[in-house]
Design a protein around this motif. Sequence first.
Motif, PDB file in Angstrom:
ATOM      1  N   THR A  78     -10.964  -5.081   2.007  1.00 53.58           N
ATOM      2  CA  THR A  78     -10.504  -4.668   3.334  1.00 53.58           C
ATOM      3  C   THR A  78      -9.595  -5.724   3.956  1.00 53.58           C
ATOM      4  O   THR A  78      -8.578  -5.386   4.580  1.00 53.58           O
ATOM      5  N   GLU A  79      -9.942  -6.990   3.789  1.00 53.54           N
ATOM      6  CA  GLU A  79      -9.104  -8.055   4.330  1.00 53.54           C
ATOM      7  C   GLU A  79      -7.766  -8.135   3.608  1.00 53.54           C
ATOM      8  O   GLU A  79      -6.728  -8.416   4.234  1.00 53.54           O
ATOM      9  N   LEU A  80      -7.776  -7.880   2.294  1.00 52.59           N
ATOM     10  CA  LEU A  80      -6.505  -7.812   1.564  1.00 52.59           C
ATOM     11  C   LEU A  80      -5.634  -6.695   2.125  1.00 52.59           C
ATOM     12  O   LEU A  80      -4.419  -6.868   2.321  1.00 52.59           O
ATOM     13  N   ASN A  81      -6.263  -5.558   2.382  1.00 51.65           N
ATOM     14  CA  ASN A  81      -5.514  -4.414   2.911  1.00 51.65           C
ATOM     15  C   ASN A  81      -5.016  -4.681   4.331  1.00 51.65           C
ATOM     16  O   ASN A  81      -3.924  -4.250   4.702  1.00 51.65           O
ATOM     17  N   ARG A  82      -5.805  -5.398   5.107  1.00 49.28           N
ATOM     18  CA  ARG A  82      -5.374  -5.762   6.460  1.00 49.28           C
ATOM     19  C   ARG A  82      -4.099  -6.617   6.400  1.00 49.28           C
ATOM     20  O   ARG A  82      -3.134  -6.382   7.143  1.00 49.28           O
ATOM     21  N   GLY A 118      -1.311   3.413  16.428  1.00 55.10           N
ATOM     22  CA  GLY A 118      -2.674   3.033  16.759  1.00 55.10           C
ATOM     23  C   GLY A 118      -3.721   4.110  16.528  1.00 55.10           C
ATOM     24  O   GLY A 118      -4.687   4.217  17.288  1.00 55.10           O
ATOM     25  N   LEU A 119      -3.567   4.898  15.469  1.00 57.49           N
ATOM     26  CA  LEU A 119      -4.527   5.967  15.194  1.00 57.49           C
ATOM     27  C   LEU A 119      -5.906   5.420  14.819  1.00 57.49           C
ATOM     28  O   LEU A 119      -6.925   6.016  15.148  1.00 57.49           O
ATOM     29  N   TYR A 120      -5.919   4.283  14.126  1.00 61.52           N
ATOM     30  CA  TYR A 120      -7.172   3.744  13.610  1.00 61.52           C
ATOM     31  C   TYR A 120      -7.737   2.657  14.533  1.00 61.52           C
ATOM     32  O   TYR A 120      -6.979   1.881  15.131  1.00 61.52           O
ATOM     33  N   GLU A 121      -9.042   2.593  14.605  1.00 58.41           N
ATOM     34  CA  GLU A 121      -9.678   1.518  15.375  1.00 58.41           C
ATOM     35  C   GLU A 121      -9.398   0.168  14.744  1.00 58.41           C
ATOM     36  O   GLU A 121      -9.350  -0.858  15.430  1.00 58.41           O
ATOM     37  N   ASP A 122      -9.231   0.157  13.432  1.00 62.36           N
ATOM     38  CA  ASP A 122      -8.946  -1.075  12.696  1.00 62.36           C
ATOM     39  C   ASP A 122      -7.799  -0.766  11.735  1.00 62.36           C
ATOM     40  O   ASP A 122      -7.899   0.153  10.916  1.00 62.36           O
ATOM     41  N   ILE A 123      -6.713  -1.520  11.817  1.00 61.20           N
ATOM     42  CA  ILE A 123      -5.552  -1.237  10.957  1.00 61.20           C
ATOM     43  C   ILE A 123      -5.873  -1.403   9.479  1.00 61.20           C
ATOM     44  O   ILE A 123      -5.142  -0.898   8.627  1.00 61.20           O
ATOM     45  N   ALA A 124      -6.980  -2.084   9.167  1.00 62.56           N
ATOM     46  CA  ALA A 124      -7.346  -2.294   7.767  1.00 62.56           C
ATOM     47  C   ALA A 124      -7.894  -1.028   7.119  1.00 62.56           C
ATOM     48  O   ALA A 124      -8.038  -0.958   5.899  1.00 62.56           O
ATOM     49  N   GLU A 125      -8.189  -0.001   7.917  1.00 63.17           N
ATOM     50  CA  GLU A 125      -8.782   1.227   7.378  1.00 63.17           C
ATOM     51  C   GLU A 125      -7.850   1.957   6.421  1.00 63.17           C
ATOM     52  O   GLU A 125      -8.285   2.487   5.400  1.00 63.17           O
ATOM     53  N   ARG A 126      -6.574   2.034   6.763  1.00 61.84           N
ATOM     54  CA  ARG A 126      -5.633   2.906   6.037  1.00 61.84           C
ATOM     55  C   ARG A 126      -4.940   2.171   4.892  1.00 61.84           C
ATOM     56  O   ARG A 126      -4.381   1.084   5.088  1.00 61.84           O
ATOM     57  N   MET A 127      -4.996   2.740   3.707  1.00 60.31           N
ATOM     58  CA  MET A 127      -4.219   2.223   2.583  1.00 60.31           C
ATOM     59  C   MET A 127      -2.875   2.939   2.586  1.00 60.31           C
ATOM     60  O   MET A 127      -2.812   4.174   2.549  1.00 60.31           O
ATOM     61  N   VAL A 128      -1.801   2.166   2.674  1.00 60.85           N
ATOM     62  CA  VAL A 128      -0.444   2.705   2.824  1.00 60.85           C
ATOM     63  C   VAL A 128       0.393   2.308   1.621  1.00 60.85           C
ATOM     64  O   VAL A 128       0.346   1.157   1.167  1.00 60.85           O
ATOM     65  N   GLY A 129       1.168   3.261   1.119  1.00 55.31           N
ATOM     66  CA  GLY A 129       2.071   2.967   0.014  1.00 55.31           C
ATOM     67  C   GLY A 129       3.442   2.581   0.517  1.00 55.31           C
ATOM     68  O   GLY A 129       3.767   1.410   0.650  1.00 55.31           O
ATOM     69  N   ASP A 130       4.251   3.583   0.864  1.00 54.23           N
ATOM     70  CA  ASP A 130       5.631   3.360   1.302  1.00 54.23           C
ATOM     71  C   ASP A 130       5.761   3.446   2.819  1.00 54.23           C
ATOM     72  O   ASP A 130       4.878   3.950   3.510  1.00 54.23           O
ATOM     73  N   ILE A 131       6.896   2.961   3.308  1.00 53.86           N
ATOM     74  CA  ILE A 131       7.291   3.176   4.697  1.00 53.86           C
ATOM     75  C   ILE A 131       8.192   4.405   4.713  1.00 53.86           C
ATOM     76  O   ILE A 131       9.289   4.387   4.147  1.00 53.86           O
ATOM     77  N   ASP A 132       7.708   5.472   5.323  1.00 57.60           N
ATOM     78  CA  ASP A 132       8.462   6.731   5.388  1.00 57.60           C
ATOM     79  C   ASP A 132       8.974   6.964   6.804  1.00 57.60           C
ATOM     80  O   ASP A 132       8.232   6.779   7.774  1.00 57.60           O
ATOM     81  N   PHE A 133      10.209   7.404   6.901  1.00 59.21           N
ATOM     82  CA  PHE A 133      10.732   7.844   8.199  1.00 59.21           C
ATOM     83  C   PHE A 133      11.803   8.896   7.962  1.00 59.21           C
ATOM     84  O   PHE A 133      12.370   9.002   6.872  1.00 59.21           O
ATOM     85  N   ILE A 134      12.051   9.690   8.996  1.00 58.12           N
ATOM     86  CA  ILE A 134      13.066  10.736   8.910  1.00 58.12           C
ATOM     87  C   ILE A 134      14.141  10.486   9.956  1.00 58.12           C
ATOM     88  O   ILE A 134      13.862   9.959  11.033  1.00 58.12           O
TER      89      ILE A 134
END
Length: 354
Positions: A78-82, A118-134
């Motif tokens: 979790t800390e690595l992901n954070r 800010g959807l998550y109470e802790d940013i470490a919760e979500r595993m993210v791959g790429d940065i996507d935008f349109i």
Amino acid sequence: MTYKETLFFIGKCLTVNYEKHNLSIVTEQLKSNQIDWDKVVKVSTAHYVFPALYCNLKRAELLGYLPADLVEYMMYITELNRGRNLQIIEQAKEINKLLRTNNITPIFLKGTSNLLCGLYEDIAERMVGDIDFIVDTRVYHKTLQILRIDGYSNVRKSTFDFPSFKHYPRLKKKNKIAAVEIHKELLVEKFATEFNYKFIKKDSFTTNKTSFLSYKNQLSLSIIAIQINDSGNYYHSIALRNTYDVFLLSKKADSLEAIASFDLLFNPLNNFLALCNYTLGDCSSIKYKQTKDSIKYVEKSKKLLSNKKLRAKNQKKIRAYLFFKSRLQIILKSIHHKETRNWIIKRIRFGRQH
């Protein structure tokens, strides 16, 4: 524990801080000391919710029921992901500032959007791959040019790329942790008229000079990403990362209202909500319309989840079907689309290595 039992246990764990009935169920299961933690680690890792599992059990003060060495490992991952997510947030902010300076407004999508808004109470919760935008199609090529000048280049070196309908091939930059995908569309061509830039732009919102989809559209896109773009509606599979995102977003937007205006998209998205609700244990915020199609969909999903051989057979069958379907679509499209036709000719001449 079977695969289905493990999946549902993890799903309920992800909701223990929001759903009292799931907190009671999970607590009793933990007290029974019958949890196969090896399977829990394997399944939660495969579904990219291992850090979210840890964060939710920690907030619910349930870590005392887990083996000490597992808690230590969960904390480490979790800390690595954070750390990774902090770098992704910083990289996304840099891209946002760069493009806005050039009068381009990127609207962030999926995991990166969830982190930034800010959807998550802790940013470490979500595993993210790429940065996507349109971006607006009118500035799509300008956006690519700006990022190239800033040092971004193609992740995969090729003399020719398939002319993607949705986004440009992934980009990378030296010393930056995440690849970037510039979108001009949000889903495959068949459904693009129902959910596109024009549709999402009208009720997008901006906070701290960063733009996002409305919560309703964020919820829809979380389902679309797995159910349409990754063919989940064919496989009858559940993806816990998307399920968790939808669950959290359903606390901010009415899930049934979010999909109610769709025509072609309604059934696949409604099916996901029905299966999502079943998997998480009847959560009141996940609203869907019970239809013959949704009932049939959930029942087939139940059978597949309960039978490993049947699940593998179905996956093999669907993969073959989708492969031939996509190849046929490419051939048919090449008849009237010059870029696709040129790509086929180059593939025949030079092979895949280019």
